[in-house]
Motif scaffolding. Structure first.
Motif, mmCIF file in Angstrom:
data_model
loop_
_atom_site.group_PDB
_atom_site.id
_atom_site.type_symbol
_atom_site.label_atom_id
_atom_site.label_comp_id
_atom_site.label_asym_id
_atom_site.label_seq_id
_atom_site.Cartn_x
_atom_site.Cartn_y
_atom_site.Cartn_z
ATOM 1 N N SER A 27 0.835 -1.189 0.000
ATOM 2 C CA SER A 27 0.000 0.000 0.000
ATOM 3 C C SER A 27 0.871 1.241 0.000
ATOM 4 O O SER A 27 2.079 1.169 0.144
ATOM 5 C CB SER A 27 -0.883 0.002 1.247
ATOM 6 O OG SER A 27 -0.075 0.101 2.402
ATOM 7 N N VAL A 179 -10.526 -4.730 1.004
ATOM 8 C CA VAL A 179 -10.562 -4.061 -0.292
ATOM 9 C C VAL A 179 -11.993 -4.113 -0.819
ATOM 10 O O VAL A 179 -12.538 -5.193 -1.060
ATOM 11 C CB VAL A 179 -9.593 -4.723 -1.290
ATOM 12 C CG1 VAL A 179 -9.656 -4.012 -2.643
ATOM 13 C CG2 VAL A 179 -8.169 -4.713 -0.758
ATOM 14 N N ARG A 181 -13.188 -1.943 -3.468
ATOM 15 C CA ARG A 181 -13.345 -1.510 -4.852
ATOM 16 C C ARG A 181 -11.976 -1.446 -5.513
ATOM 17 O O ARG A 181 -10.978 -1.166 -4.867
ATOM 18 C CB ARG A 181 -14.021 -0.141 -4.918
ATOM 19 C CG ARG A 181 -14.378 0.331 -6.346
ATOM 20 C CD ARG A 181 -15.072 1.677 -6.329
ATOM 21 N NE ARG A 181 -16.337 1.618 -5.604
ATOM 22 C CZ ARG A 181 -17.139 2.663 -5.436
ATOM 23 N NH1 ARG A 181 -16.787 3.858 -5.927
ATOM 24 N NH2 ARG A 181 -18.264 2.541 -4.762
ATOM 25 N N ARG A 186 -6.614 6.867 -7.495
ATOM 26 C CA ARG A 186 -7.000 7.031 -6.097
ATOM 27 C C ARG A 186 -8.194 7.953 -5.925
ATOM 28 O O ARG A 186 -9.017 7.765 -5.034
ATOM 29 C CB ARG A 186 -5.820 7.558 -5.275
ATOM 30 C CG ARG A 186 -4.688 6.566 -5.108
ATOM 31 C CD ARG A 186 -3.668 7.115 -4.121
ATOM 32 N NE ARG A 186 -2.571 6.180 -3.913
ATOM 33 C CZ ARG A 186 -1.657 6.317 -2.961
ATOM 34 N NH1 ARG A 186 -1.702 7.368 -2.153
ATOM 35 N NH2 ARG A 186 -0.693 5.427 -2.832
ATOM 36 N N CYS A 189 -11.690 6.449 -5.507
ATOM 37 C CA CYS A 189 -12.065 5.652 -4.337
ATOM 38 C C CYS A 189 -13.162 6.365 -3.541
ATOM 39 O O CYS A 189 -13.266 7.594 -3.556
ATOM 40 C CB CYS A 189 -10.847 5.429 -3.430
ATOM 41 S SG CYS A 189 -9.683 4.188 -4.043
ATOM 42 N N THR A 193 -12.538 5.548 2.186
ATOM 43 C CA THR A 193 -11.324 4.755 1.982
ATOM 44 C C THR A 193 -10.257 5.132 3.008
ATOM 45 O O THR A 193 -9.932 6.301 3.184
ATOM 46 C CB THR A 193 -10.768 4.968 0.570
ATOM 47 O OG1 THR A 193 -11.749 4.542 -0.390
ATOM 48 C CG2 THR A 193 -9.483 4.186 0.354
ATOM 49 N N TYR A 196 -4.957 2.611 0.472
ATOM 50 C CA TYR A 196 -4.864 2.299 -0.952
ATOM 51 C C TYR A 196 -3.929 1.096 -1.112
ATOM 52 O O TYR A 196 -2.813 1.115 -0.610
ATOM 53 C CB TYR A 196 -4.324 3.489 -1.735
ATOM 54 C CG TYR A 196 -5.147 4.735 -1.587
ATOM 55 C CD1 TYR A 196 -4.723 5.742 -0.720
ATOM 56 C CD2 TYR A 196 -6.329 4.906 -2.272
ATOM 57 C CE1 TYR A 196 -5.470 6.904 -0.561
ATOM 58 C CE2 TYR A 196 -7.085 6.053 -2.128
ATOM 59 C CZ TYR A 196 -6.660 7.052 -1.264
ATOM 60 O OH TYR A 196 -7.403 8.197 -1.098
ATOM 61 N N VAL A 205 -5.589 0.283 -8.440
ATOM 62 C CA VAL A 205 -5.713 0.826 -7.086
ATOM 63 C C VAL A 205 -6.874 0.142 -6.360
ATOM 64 O O VAL A 205 -8.007 0.156 -6.824
ATOM 65 C CB VAL A 205 -5.963 2.347 -7.123
ATOM 66 C CG1 VAL A 205 -6.115 2.892 -5.703
ATOM 67 C CG2 VAL A 205 -4.834 3.053 -7.846
ATOM 68 N N CYS A 207 -9.270 0.174 -3.159
ATOM 69 C CA CYS A 207 -9.789 1.064 -2.111
ATOM 70 C C CYS A 207 -10.191 0.196 -0.924
ATOM 71 O O CYS A 207 -11.079 -0.656 -1.046
ATOM 72 C CB CYS A 207 -10.999 1.830 -2.613
ATOM 73 S SG CYS A 207 -10.817 2.544 -4.257
ATOM 74 N N ARG A 209 -11.304 -0.247 3.192
ATOM 75 C CA ARG A 209 -11.879 0.407 4.379
ATOM 76 C C ARG A 209 -11.413 -0.324 5.634
ATOM 77 O O ARG A 209 -11.134 -1.521 5.609
ATOM 78 C CB ARG A 209 -13.400 0.415 4.312
ATOM 79 C CG ARG A 209 -14.064 -0.957 4.324
ATOM 80 C CD ARG A 209 -15.566 -0.819 4.380
ATOM 81 N NE ARG A 209 -16.237 -2.101 4.325
ATOM 82 C CZ ARG A 209 -16.443 -2.893 5.367
ATOM 83 N NH1 ARG A 209 -15.984 -2.509 6.567
ATOM 84 N NH2 ARG A 209 -17.073 -4.050 5.245
#
Length: 211
Positions: A27, A179, A181, A186, A189, A193, A196, A205, A207, A209
């Motif tokens: 990341s 992850v 999405r 970036r 996202c 988010t 990354y 990339v 996204c 949480r």
């Protein structure tokens, strides 16, 4: 899955070096990759099935062992994983394995056996493997596989890196992010988010949480 096929009785033995690898994603734009999932550096002997010109071709199966992987009939009791894609060359510069790949076998180049008429050389390449039975570490949230995909969970490993772990908490490390999405940039996202993750491909990339 491909059709089940059996080994020809006239197939000759052929040695080939295989190594078992996966990869982790990083990341924060670090851009590095390293081993994850199954242990790496495994060497193995292999035997062709006589099914076609390609050793461990798509639809063929391998056994598992502590130190070796052997091509076996897919309907045999030793069959453990099936080839879902097969490529020549170096996986670092070749096509990516399908998203549902559980692990990758690296196949070392081998000349044809001396005195074995009709046998062909095995070129350097790699086989993308899918276990015949669950669990499947390459599935979303499974905690393994050669690719990080939408639905996978990761934890911080230090130095700007993350490593994948099972989303259900059964791995050695608890998941910290999921992850949700894959996007091209970036800025695409969602606002929520928190991390990354480098995925590669057309939407590189991820996204993620926080859990």
């Amino acid at each position: 899955m491909g059709a089940r096929r059996s080994v020809g009785t006239g197939a000759a033995l052929l040695a080939a070096l295989l190594s078992l690898t996966g990869c982790q994603k990083t990341s924060g734009g670090a851009g590095r990759e390293g081993p994850k999932g199954r242990p790496g550096g495994t060497s193995a002997s292999a035997r062709p099935s006589g099914h076609g010109a390609v050793f461990l071709g798509v639809g063929e199966c391998s056994s598992f062992g502590t130190a070796s992987f052997t091509e076996v009939p897919c309907d045999g009791e030793r069959a453990a994983a099936r080839v879902v894609a097969r490529f020549d060359g170096d996986p670092d510069h070749g096509p990516a394995c399908p998203a549902n790949t559980d692990f990758v076998l690296h196949i070392g180049a081998q000349p044809p056996p001396a005195g074995a008429a009709g046998e062909r050389a095995v070129p350097r390449g790699y086989a993308c493997m899918r276990d015949l039975e669950p669990p499947h570490p390459g599935d979303p949230g499974g905690g393994g596989g050669p690719r990080t995909i939408v639905g996978d969970c990761v934890y911080g490993a230090g130095r700007g890196e993350v490593r994948e772990t099972a989303c259900d908490g059964t791995g050695r490390r608890k998941p910290e992010y999921r992850v949700v999405r894959a996007v091209a940039r970036r800025s695409q996202c969602p606002p929520a988010t928190a991390l990354y993750v480098q995925l590669g491909g057309e939407e590189p990339v991820g996204c993620a949480r926080r859990l």
